[in-house]
Every structure is written in structure tokens, then in C-alpha cells.
Scaffold this motif. Structure first.
Motif, PDB file in Angstrom:
ATOM      1  N   VAL A 152       0.845  -1.195   0.000  1.00 35.68           N
ATOM      2  CA  VAL A 152       0.000   0.000   0.000  1.00 35.68           C
ATOM      3  C   VAL A 152       0.880   1.244   0.000  1.00 35.68           C
ATOM      4  N   TYR A 153       0.596   2.151  -0.926  1.00 25.05           N
ATOM      5  CA  TYR A 153       1.277   3.440  -1.009  1.00 25.05           C
ATOM      6  C   TYR A 153       0.237   4.498  -0.624  1.00 25.05           C
ATOM      7  N   LEU A 154       0.367   5.013   0.584  1.00 23.82           N
ATOM      8  CA  LEU A 154      -0.637   5.900   1.173  1.00 23.82           C
ATOM      9  C   LEU A 154      -0.182   7.361   1.109  1.00 23.82           C
ATOM     10  N   THR A 155      -0.995   8.191   0.452  1.00 27.06           N
ATOM     11  CA  THR A 155      -0.726   9.635   0.383  1.00 27.06           C
ATOM     12  C   THR A 155      -2.022  10.387   0.687  1.00 27.06           C
ATOM     13  N   GLY A 158      -3.947   9.936  -2.691  1.00 29.83           N
ATOM     14  CA  GLY A 158      -3.869   8.686  -3.433  1.00 29.83           C
ATOM     15  C   GLY A 158      -2.937   8.743  -4.625  1.00 29.83           C
ATOM     16  N   ASP A 159      -1.927   9.601  -4.551  1.00 29.44           N
ATOM     17  CA  ASP A 159      -0.972   9.722  -5.649  1.00 29.44           C
ATOM     18  C   ASP A 159      -0.188   8.420  -5.825  1.00 29.44           C
ATOM     19  N   PRO A 160       0.137   8.067  -7.071  1.00 27.75           N
ATOM     20  CA  PRO A 160       0.928   6.855  -7.298  1.00 27.75           C
ATOM     21  C   PRO A 160       2.394   7.085  -6.922  1.00 27.75           C
ATOM     22  N   TRP A 173       2.179  -1.723  -6.027  1.00 29.06           N
ATOM     23  CA  TRP A 173       1.739  -0.916  -4.882  1.00 29.06           C
ATOM     24  C   TRP A 173       0.394  -0.285  -5.191  1.00 29.06           C
ATOM     25  N   THR A 174      -0.597  -0.554  -4.362  1.00 32.75           N
ATOM     26  CA  THR A 174      -1.911   0.056  -4.525  1.00 32.75           C
ATOM     27  C   THR A 174      -1.893   1.418  -3.853  1.00 32.75           C
ATOM     28  N   SER A 175      -2.193   2.444  -4.619  1.00 30.46           N
ATOM     29  CA  SER A 175      -2.236   3.804  -4.080  1.00 30.46           C
ATOM     30  C   SER A 175      -3.586   4.056  -3.437  1.00 30.46           C
ATOM     31  N   ILE A 176      -3.555   4.516  -2.195  1.00 29.49           N
ATOM     32  CA  ILE A 176      -4.791   4.896  -1.524  1.00 29.49           C
ATOM     33  C   ILE A 176      -4.625   6.283  -0.915  1.00 29.49           C
ATOM     34  N   SER A 177      -5.758   6.872  -0.589  1.00 26.75           N
ATOM     35  CA  SER A 177      -5.810   8.257  -0.130  1.00 26.75           C
ATOM     36  C   SER A 177      -6.287   8.340   1.303  1.00 26.75           C
ATOM     37  N   TRP A 178      -5.646   9.215   2.071  1.00 29.09           N
ATOM     38  CA  TRP A 178      -6.150   9.501   3.413  1.00 29.09           C
ATOM     39  C   TRP A 178      -7.589  10.003   3.336  1.00 29.09           C
TER      40      TRP A 178
END
Length: 183
Positions: A152-155, A158-160, A173-178
Motif C-alpha cells: 500500500v502506497y498511502l498519500t 492517493g498519488d501513485p 503498490w496500490t495507491s490509496i488516499s487519506w
């Protein structure tokens, strides 16, 4: 309700003293751990995993692998409903190699449920050169028995991952957003 742009501006103003990547990671790790005293038990952890699956399915960059979680009958991966979260633990600053640490690792090493969710939290920053590929390769070496490994790549939005610094890692890596997946 506060708008995402307003929240982002507020976060930037507060980041020097209050809102930091460390604080956000600490809070998320606390909420993900079903054994902590927050009162959510497995609920937050389960909601997070469902959000992760949905984000991956909506992504045009991340490919679904046999080592991923899934919902529903079809497709690759392990059914989320088949996992017991009873023995799930959460580790902050999980040592990888050469003084490098993964922000959050959620894992269950119980036979039959061996899974790990690797979370790299990037608050107002980006991944460094070869950071994600190093983490992914090292986790594969450290946890070959795990049937499920999610990255998980958390920004904030949700930026890659930064592709020039780690070419090709966006497919793992799955990008997710706060904003969209956690808050």
C-alpha cells in the motif's frame, strides 16, 4: 464539511509542529490493530482491507496478483472473508535492511491465514530512489510462506509512487488516499 483542498492547506500549515508522517502512521497503526483499546476490534481493520481491495480494483496501474486479497467469487487472490483477523498484529517502523524501515506492517502469521499488508505512508513527500522495490524484494525474502502480501502506497490524495525513482513499482503498490479511503 471541510473540503480536501482546505484540509491539505491546513495540513501543510500544521505539519511543522503537529501533523507529521510519524503521527499519522502511529494513529493508523493504532486503529488497524484489532487488539488495541480503541473499541473497534476488527471493524476498522476490515474496513481498511475492503477499501484497499476496492482501490486496487479501480486502479489502472496496479495489477491483481494471486497474492492479493479479493472480495466476491471470481478473480485471483484470497477471499477476505476467509481470513481470521484474530491473530493480526501491527508493527510500526518494521526494519527491512540498511537502516530502512517500512512505516506500518499489518501481519498474521497463523497457519492458513499468513498475510502481510505493507503500508508506506507518504505525507507531503514521495518515495526515494529504489525504496519501494527494495521493500518489496526484502518482504518477499523475509515472508516466503505468506499466501497474501499487499503493498500500500498511502498519500493524502492517493498519488501513485514516483515512477522515475522506482520504475515499474506502481503495478505492485496500490495507491490509496487519506481522504477517500481512511478519513
Amino acid at each position: 464539511m471541510i473540503q480536501p483542498e482546505e484540509f491539505h492547506n491546513l495540513c501543510q500549515q500544521l505539519s511543522a509542529s503537529t501533523l507529521t508522517e510519524t503521527w499519522l502512521s502511529d494513529e493508523l497503526a493504532y486503529l488497524l490493530d484489532p487488539h488495541r483499546d480503541h473499541g473497534f476490534k476488527k471493524q476498522f481493520c476490515l474496513a481498511f482491507l475492503k477499501s484497499l481491495i476496492e482501490a486496487r480494483l479501480q486502479s489502472t496501474e496496479t495489477k491483481t496478483l494471486n497474492t492479493h486479497l479479493r472480495r466476491g467469487k471470481g478473480g485471483k487472490g484470497t477471499l477476505l472473508s476467509k481470513l481470521s483477523l484474530d491473530d493480526t498484529g501491527v508493527v510500526r517502523e518494521f526494519y527491512i535492511v540498511d537502516n530502512r524501515y517500512i512505516d506500518i506492517v499489518m501481519l498474521n502469521l497463523q497457519r492458513g491465514d499468513r498475510f502481510a499488508v505493507i503500508i508506506e505512508n507518504k505525507y507531503l513527500t514521495q518515495n526515494s530512489d529504489q525504496q519501494l522495490s527494495t521493500y518489496r524484494q526484502r518482504i518477499k525474502e523475509m515472508m516466503p510462506q505468506n499466501t497474501v502480501i499487499e503493498y500500500v502506497y498511502l498519500t493524502l490524495h492517493g498519488d501513485p509512487p514516483h515512477q522515475e525513482r522506482d520504475p515499474g513499482e506502481e503495478k505492485y503498490w496500490t495507491s490509496i488516499s487519506w481522504f477517500k479511503h481512511i478519513l
